[in-house]
Enzyme design. Structure first.
Site, short mmCIF file in Angstrom:
data_model
loop_
_atom_site.label_atom_id
_atom_site.label_comp_id
_atom_site.label_asym_id
_atom_site.label_seq_id
_atom_site.Cartn_x
_atom_site.Cartn_y
_atom_site.Cartn_z
CD GLN A 191 5.05 7.26 -10.17
OE1 GLN A 191 5.60 7.61 -9.15
NE2 GLN A 191 3.86 6.70 -10.16
CG HIS B 168 9.06 11.20 -8.43
ND1 HIS B 168 7.71 11.29 -8.17
CD2 HIS B 168 9.36 9.89 -8.37
CE1 HIS B 168 7.23 10.08 -7.95
NE2 HIS B 168 8.20 9.21 -8.07
CD GLU C 159 10.57 6.52 -6.64
OE1 GLU C 159 9.93 7.54 -6.35
OE2 GLU C 159 10.05 5.50 -7.13
CG HIS D 64 9.80 5.69 -11.69
ND1 HIS D 64 10.11 7.02 -11.69
CD2 HIS D 64 8.98 5.51 -10.63
CE1 HIS D 64 9.53 7.63 -10.68
NE2 HIS D 64 8.82 6.74 -10.01
NE ARG E 4 -1.22 9.33 -11.25
CZ ARG E 4 -2.01 10.12 -10.53
NH1 ARG E 4 -2.80 11.00 -11.09
NH2 ARG E 4 -2.03 9.99 -9.23
ZN ZN Z 1 7.88 7.13 -8.13
#
Ligand code: ZN
Length: 318
Positions: free
Chosen positions: A95, A97, A114, A171, A191
């Site tokens: 995936q 972001h 993240e 990632h 995704r």
């Molecule tokens: Zn993630």
């Protein structure tokens, strides 16, 4: 307010989840496919609830809206951070972001940068971090052809490792890994690949190929981390990452440590051990699996015992 806000988080069942949140941390879990604890969360998809003091029973989102002074009157529509513990019994989807600009334009919420602290990893466990395509065209071609082995970059992991995953990074957390994640408060995931797996009803989860190609960093570049450790009486404070969104630190406490606020407020998760948090003349027992926020008014505190802690401080620019 000079009391810490102890929080009860929200469990999230996932196709790839397991039962480590119960086995390792002793939490109540809804099933043996529990993938995530949203431990410190004001996100609408899983808001944590205060367990103590005058705000007992309020959600963190309500406090953000009604008592912004607890957070140093920080600007922003939403509480900016989200701390999770993830138990990947199986692989998470590959995936990516979006960043804030893309997320706000297309999804109506922030993007997601993240980072992961590896709590536990089976022998041979791997993550996917980045990819090998040098151009957008090559990336698109490998995705279209399903050339995953050629495209994706695998990295072996062990407990104690730390990874920074800025928005735009391709990632996946691999099976057999338990992590603590500090992230921007967002639930937008594009995704790229889900191993063609199906749920109990035979359905696959949706993919978001177009958006993934839009937001992916191509070619991949590893983020630079300038980590440092400060030793004080009773603790070693290791800064794992510092960026515009958050500073994340590991506090290894052994004995009695006096600590000082380094930002507007501090998110704290105890990963191991047991001890005491003292604020002014009030003491609180803290132990493995405890999550709390030290609000703005608390500038000094002591922690005693033998504890391993991950602390996150919001960035100035959120
Ligand atoms: Zn993630």
């Amino acid at each position: 307010m000079n009391q810490p806000l102890f929080l009860k988080g929200v469990m999230q069942e996932k196709i790839w989840g397991g039962n480590n949140l119960k086995k390792v941390f002793g939490y109540d879990i809804p099933s043996n496919h529990t993938g995530e604890l949203w431990a410190i969360s004001a996100h609408k998809n899983g808001p944590a609830v205060v367990e103590n003091g005058p705000y007992k029973g309020k959600t963190l989102a309500e406090l953000w809206d009604e008592h912004r002074e607890l957070f140093g009157n920080q600007d922003g529509d939403v509480f900016p951070l989200l701390t999770k513990i993830l138990d990947a019994e199986d692989n998470l989807s590959v995936q990516v972001h979006p960043d804030d600009a893309y997320g706000l334009e297309h999804e109506g919420e922030l993007g997601k940068t993240e980072c992961w602290y590896i709590i536990d990893a089976e022998e041979g466990a791997e993550i996917i971090l980045g990819h090998h395509a040098q151009t957008k065209e090559a990336f698109e071609r490998m995705v279209e052809q399903g050339n995953w082995d050629e495209l994706l970059r695998s990295v072996p992991v062990k407990p104690g490792d730390f990874f920074y995953v800025p928005s735009g990074t391709i990632h996946a957390i691999g099976k057999g890994i338990t992590i603590l994640e500090t992230q921007q408060s967002s639930d937008t995931t594009y995704r790229v690949y889900d191993y063609d797996r199906t749920d109990a009803k035979g359905n696959t989860r949706p993919l978001h190929i177009r958006q993934s190609i839009d937001v992916a960093m191509i070619p991949h570049q590893d983020a630079k981390l300038s980590q440092s450790t400060q030793t004080i009486e009773g603790a070693a404070i290791k800064t794992l990452v510092q960026n515009e969104f958050f500073t994340v630190q590991e506090w290894a406490v052994s004995g009695k440590a006096g600590l000082t606020a380094q930002g507007l407020y501090t998110l704290v998760s105890v990963l191991d051990g047991e001890g005491t948090l003292t604020v002014e003349d009030q003491s609180y027992t803290i132990k493995k699996g405890t999550h709390f926020i030290l609000p703005n008014e608390i500038k000094f505190w002591t922690i005693s015992g033998n504890l391993q802690i991950i602390a996150s401080i919001p960035g100035e620019n959120v």
